[in-house]
Motif scaffolding. Structure first.
Motif, PDB file in Angstrom:
ATOM      1  N   ALA A  74       9.860   2.324   2.055  1.00 48.61           N
ATOM      2  CA  ALA A  74      11.032   2.018   1.235  1.00 48.61           C
ATOM      3  C   ALA A  74      11.720   3.303   0.784  1.00 48.61           C
ATOM      4  O   ALA A  74      12.952   3.418   0.833  1.00 48.61           O
ATOM      5  CB  ALA A  74      10.620   1.176   0.031  1.00 48.61           C
ATOM      6  N   ALA A  75      10.941   4.287   0.383  1.00 49.66           N
ATOM      7  CA  ALA A  75      11.504   5.555  -0.078  1.00 49.66           C
ATOM      8  C   ALA A  75      12.178   6.315   1.062  1.00 49.66           C
ATOM      9  O   ALA A  75      13.242   6.918   0.879  1.00 49.66           O
ATOM     10  CB  ALA A  75      10.408   6.405  -0.713  1.00 49.66           C
ATOM     11  N   ALA A  76      11.577   6.291   2.254  1.00 50.96           N
ATOM     12  CA  ALA A  76      12.184   6.966   3.411  1.00 50.96           C
ATOM     13  C   ALA A  76      13.504   6.298   3.787  1.00 50.96           C
ATOM     14  O   ALA A  76      14.461   6.977   4.181  1.00 50.96           O
ATOM     15  CB  ALA A  76      11.223   6.961   4.598  1.00 50.96           C
ATOM     16  N   ALA A  77      13.567   4.993   3.653  1.00 55.14           N
ATOM     17  CA  ALA A  77      14.827   4.291   3.926  1.00 55.14           C
ATOM     18  C   ALA A  77      15.892   4.737   2.930  1.00 55.14           C
ATOM     19  O   ALA A  77      17.046   4.977   3.311  1.00 55.14           O
ATOM     20  CB  ALA A  77      14.631   2.778   3.857  1.00 55.14           C
ATOM     21  N   ALA A  78      15.518   4.881   1.671  1.00 50.62           N
ATOM     22  CA  ALA A  78      16.475   5.333   0.656  1.00 50.62           C
ATOM     23  C   ALA A  78      16.953   6.747   0.950  1.00 50.62           C
ATOM     24  O   ALA A  78      18.148   7.032   0.882  1.00 50.62           O
ATOM     25  CB  ALA A  78      15.835   5.258  -0.733  1.00 50.62           C
ATOM     26  N   LYS A  79      16.037   7.636   1.308  1.00 53.83           N
ATOM     27  CA  LYS A  79      16.410   9.026   1.571  1.00 53.83           C
ATOM     28  C   LYS A  79      17.187   9.195   2.875  1.00 53.83           C
ATOM     29  O   LYS A  79      18.013  10.081   2.995  1.00 53.83           O
ATOM     30  CB  LYS A  79      15.169   9.922   1.603  1.00 53.83           C
ATOM     31  CG  LYS A  79      14.669  10.271   0.233  1.00 53.83           C
ATOM     32  CD  LYS A  79      13.684  11.412   0.340  1.00 53.83           C
ATOM     33  CE  LYS A  79      13.420  11.975  -1.022  1.00 53.83           C
ATOM     34  NZ  LYS A  79      13.015  13.366  -0.958  1.00 53.83           N
ATOM     35  N   ASN A  99       0.845  -1.189   0.000  1.00 59.54           N
ATOM     36  CA  ASN A  99       0.000   0.000   0.000  1.00 59.54           C
ATOM     37  C   ASN A  99       0.887   1.248   0.000  1.00 59.54           C
ATOM     38  O   ASN A  99       2.103   1.149  -0.171  1.00 59.54           O
ATOM     39  CB  ASN A  99      -0.957  -0.027   1.200  1.00 59.54           C
ATOM     40  CG  ASN A  99      -0.231  -0.288   2.506  1.00 59.54           C
ATOM     41  OD1 ASN A  99       0.920   0.097   2.672  1.00 59.54           O
ATOM     42  ND2 ASN A  99      -0.888  -0.942   3.432  1.00 59.54           N
ATOM     43  N   VAL A 100       0.293   2.394   0.196  1.00 57.42           N
ATOM     44  CA  VAL A 100       1.031   3.660   0.201  1.00 57.42           C
ATOM     45  C   VAL A 100       2.167   3.616   1.215  1.00 57.42           C
ATOM     46  O   VAL A 100       3.299   4.026   0.926  1.00 57.42           O
ATOM     47  CB  VAL A 100       0.069   4.837   0.508  1.00 57.42           C
ATOM     48  CG1 VAL A 100       0.831   6.117   0.786  1.00 57.42           C
ATOM     49  CG2 VAL A 100      -0.916   5.028  -0.626  1.00 57.42           C
ATOM     50  N   GLU A 101       1.883   3.129   2.404  1.00 57.37           N
ATOM     51  CA  GLU A 101       2.896   3.101   3.458  1.00 57.37           C
ATOM     52  C   GLU A 101       4.088   2.218   3.089  1.00 57.37           C
ATOM     53  O   GLU A 101       5.222   2.517   3.470  1.00 57.37           O
ATOM     54  CB  GLU A 101       2.275   2.640   4.779  1.00 57.37           C
ATOM     55  CG  GLU A 101       1.321   3.642   5.401  1.00 57.37           C
ATOM     56  CD  GLU A 101      -0.072   3.674   4.771  1.00 57.37           C
ATOM     57  OE1 GLU A 101      -0.834   4.602   5.098  1.00 57.37           O
ATOM     58  OE2 GLU A 101      -0.394   2.808   3.944  1.00 57.37           O
ATOM     59  N   ALA A 102       3.852   1.146   2.342  1.00 59.29           N
ATOM     60  CA  ALA A 102       4.948   0.272   1.909  1.00 59.29           C
ATOM     61  C   ALA A 102       5.910   1.036   1.008  1.00 59.29           C
ATOM     62  O   ALA A 102       7.134   0.949   1.172  1.00 59.29           O
ATOM     63  CB  ALA A 102       4.398  -0.953   1.183  1.00 59.29           C
ATOM     64  N   VAL A 103       5.364   1.780   0.071  1.00 63.74           N
ATOM     65  CA  VAL A 103       6.197   2.562  -0.853  1.00 63.74           C
ATOM     66  C   VAL A 103       6.905   3.677  -0.087  1.00 63.74           C
ATOM     67  O   VAL A 103       8.101   3.917  -0.280  1.00 63.74           O
ATOM     68  CB  VAL A 103       5.339   3.126  -2.004  1.00 63.74           C
ATOM     69  CG1 VAL A 103       6.177   3.980  -2.941  1.00 63.74           C
ATOM     70  CG2 VAL A 103       4.655   2.007  -2.766  1.00 63.74           C
ATOM     71  N   GLU A 104       6.180   4.356   0.799  1.00 64.68           N
ATOM     72  CA  GLU A 104       6.782   5.443   1.576  1.00 64.68           C
ATOM     73  C   GLU A 104       7.904   4.944   2.485  1.00 64.68           C
ATOM     74  O   GLU A 104       8.928   5.607   2.627  1.00 64.68           O
ATOM     75  CB  GLU A 104       5.716   6.152   2.411  1.00 64.68           C
ATOM     76  CG  GLU A 104       4.746   6.960   1.597  1.00 64.68           C
ATOM     77  CD  GLU A 104       3.607   7.530   2.416  1.00 64.68           C
ATOM     78  OE1 GLU A 104       2.881   8.370   1.872  1.00 64.68           O
ATOM     79  OE2 GLU A 104       3.430   7.150   3.592  1.00 64.68           O
TER      80      GLU A 104
END
Length: 161
Positions: free
Chosen positions: A68-73, A61-66
């Motif tokens: 992963a993206a927060a981990a990258a940033k 869901n949205v939180e899954a993508v967020e």
């Protein structure tokens, strides 16, 4: 181009275009970037550092993508955990990955009953995508800074295990 660079570039080039759609929830690239920044900044302000493991257990869901993206940033290591795993398997991943933070969908909170001793696990953050506006996760997210995290995500990048 890294994941964090792609998110920033997309938010600058296509700020008003839809980036994520999940049911009634819709986020533009600018909104997605701001939410990811809030999550990364919130974790950093909570003491999470480069290379720390952030586990995610929930639906796609949205939180899954967020997450992963927060981990990258944030230059964290993203530890995705399938909700289809048994409680024992979830425990083993949490123990052996050294995850400091677990972001978990409330639907799967029962999997925490048998996690036992996970010495590195410091915090569990629950979210409910079915009631996102009333979620403590959303309240926490809203209080975080939405500027770019002060981290070089490309140095010694260990994004995913």
């Amino acid at each position: 181009m890294s994941i964090s660079e792609w998110i920033v570039r997309s938010s600058q080039w296509y700020p008003d275009k839809l980036a994520l759609v999940a049911g009634e929830r819709r986020y533009t690239y600018a909104q997605f970037n701001a939410r990811v920044n809030r999550q990364a900044n919130g974790l950093i302000s909570g003491g999470v550092q480069r290379g720390d493991r952030i586990a995610y257990l929930g639906n796609n869901n949205v939180e899954a993508v967020e997450c992963a993206a927060a981990a990258a940033k944030g230059a964290f290591v993203h530890v995705p955990i399938s909700f289809r795993l048994s409680n024992r398997e979830v425990r083993q991943i949490l123990q052996h990955s050294g995850a400091r933070i677990l972001i978990i969908e409330t639907e799967f909170a029962d999997k925490l009953g048998e996690i036992g001793d996970c010495p590195a696990l410091e915090r569990i953050i629950r979210f409910d995508p079915g009631n996102a506006t009333a979620s403590p996760f959303e309240a926490w997210l809203a209080t975080q800074a939405d500027g770019e995290p002060d981290v070089d995500p490309l140095a010694d990048d260990n994004f995913l295990i």
